[in-house]
Design a protein around this motif. Sequence first.
Motif, PDB file in Angstrom:
ATOM      1  N   ILE A  49      -6.002   4.084  -9.178  1.00 25.85           N
ATOM      2  CA  ILE A  49      -5.032   3.393  -8.315  1.00 25.85           C
ATOM      3  C   ILE A  49      -5.662   3.094  -6.961  1.00 25.85           C
ATOM      4  N   ILE A  50      -6.395   4.067  -6.417  1.00 27.48           N
ATOM      5  CA  ILE A  50      -7.020   3.850  -5.109  1.00 27.48           C
ATOM      6  C   ILE A  50      -8.067   2.745  -5.198  1.00 27.48           C
ATOM      7  N   THR A  51      -8.833   2.730  -6.317  1.00 26.93           N
ATOM      8  CA  THR A  51      -9.830   1.673  -6.491  1.00 26.93           C
ATOM      9  C   THR A  51      -9.183   0.293  -6.510  1.00 26.93           C
ATOM     10  N   ILE A  52      -8.143   0.171  -7.330  1.00 25.51           N
ATOM     11  CA  ILE A  52      -7.450  -1.125  -7.441  1.00 25.51           C
ATOM     12  C   ILE A  52      -6.868  -1.517  -6.087  1.00 25.51           C
ATOM     13  N   ALA A  53      -6.312  -0.525  -5.355  1.00 21.75           N
ATOM     14  CA  ALA A  53      -5.703  -0.841  -4.064  1.00 21.75           C
ATOM     15  C   ALA A  53      -6.759  -1.346  -3.091  1.00 21.75           C
ATOM     16  N   ALA A  54      -7.961  -0.759  -3.141  1.00 18.82           N
ATOM     17  CA  ALA A  54      -9.011  -1.218  -2.236  1.00 18.82           C
ATOM     18  C   ALA A  54      -9.404  -2.649  -2.558  1.00 18.82           C
ATOM     19  N   ALA A  55      -9.597  -2.946  -3.858  1.00 19.45           N
ATOM     20  CA  ALA A  55      -9.967  -4.306  -4.245  1.00 19.45           C
ATOM     21  C   ALA A  55      -8.891  -5.297  -3.836  1.00 19.45           C
ATOM     22  N   GLU A  91       0.830  -1.202   0.000  1.00 18.62           N
ATOM     23  CA  GLU A  91       0.000   0.000   0.000  1.00 18.62           C
ATOM     24  C   GLU A  91       0.867   1.255   0.000  1.00 18.62           C
ATOM     25  N   ALA A 113      -6.571  -4.976  -1.474  1.00 22.84           N
ATOM     26  CA  ALA A 113      -6.449  -5.155  -0.024  1.00 22.84           C
ATOM     27  C   ALA A 113      -7.529  -6.090   0.494  1.00 22.84           C
TER      28      ALA A 113
END
Lengths: 108, 152
Positions: free
Chosen positions: A73-79, A42, A81
């Motif tokens: 990027i934030i969307t992908i990071a949430a998915a 992250e 995580a």
Amino acid sequence: MEAVTQQIPLEHFLVLSAILFSLGVYGVLTRRNAVLILMSIELMLNAASVNMVAFAAYTSPEQFIGIIFAIFIITIAAAEAGLALAIILRIFRYRKTANVDEIDELKW
Amino acid sequence: MLSALTVGAAGMVIVVRNLLHALLFLILSFVGVAGLYITLSADFIAVVQVLIYAGAIAVLMIFSVMLTPLSDRDNAEGLLRLPALVLSGLVATGIAFVAIETDWQVTSESSFENTSVAIGEALLSPFVLPFEIASVLLVAAMIGAIVLVRED
């Protein structure tokens, strides 16, 4: 109020995100706990999106492409995580450990 | 100041022994990055950063730390310490060198104005397809997570 792009040079943001990214690299390589490896990933994603927003603010503020990229990027990071933590919980339920060097069934 | 906070908190994530303390420092680092976005006058993305990173992802991580018992909560290190130090130092100096040496085409215009309106228009006209793909990806990740953690 004078814009911040006249006060701080772009290189400061780039060097900051380089430091953040390499801290993430160090964390991924040295830690044994899977949750901490995820945290370091992250950190690296965060460094990348700081870069995106900085470039967008300094080179083409009338277009918003850098910000759109940061949102993705934030969307992908949430998915990522969510999925990774689910996998870690599953592994923990089977193996009673979350250390990545003890999960070595695939290693022959 | 803000960048010192961000980098310091990120460093503490790597250094500190207790997993829960590392998590709290990670949240601090996320908030610092949100402050950096505000300095860049990208207000919408700063709010999104606080909501999703410092809110949702942090809560997820706290859940998973709490669901793994105490004996596993130490933040032990692997054997790769020295190579990792060398590699990350090389990465940092490499990126920083390129960033300083390159002559970036910086415009003299002032930075973003009215970001949320423009972001909404950009997401729904030129970037519709990636937007829809991202939502499908989120649904897939959600279903996958539910299936993975379900008792069977």
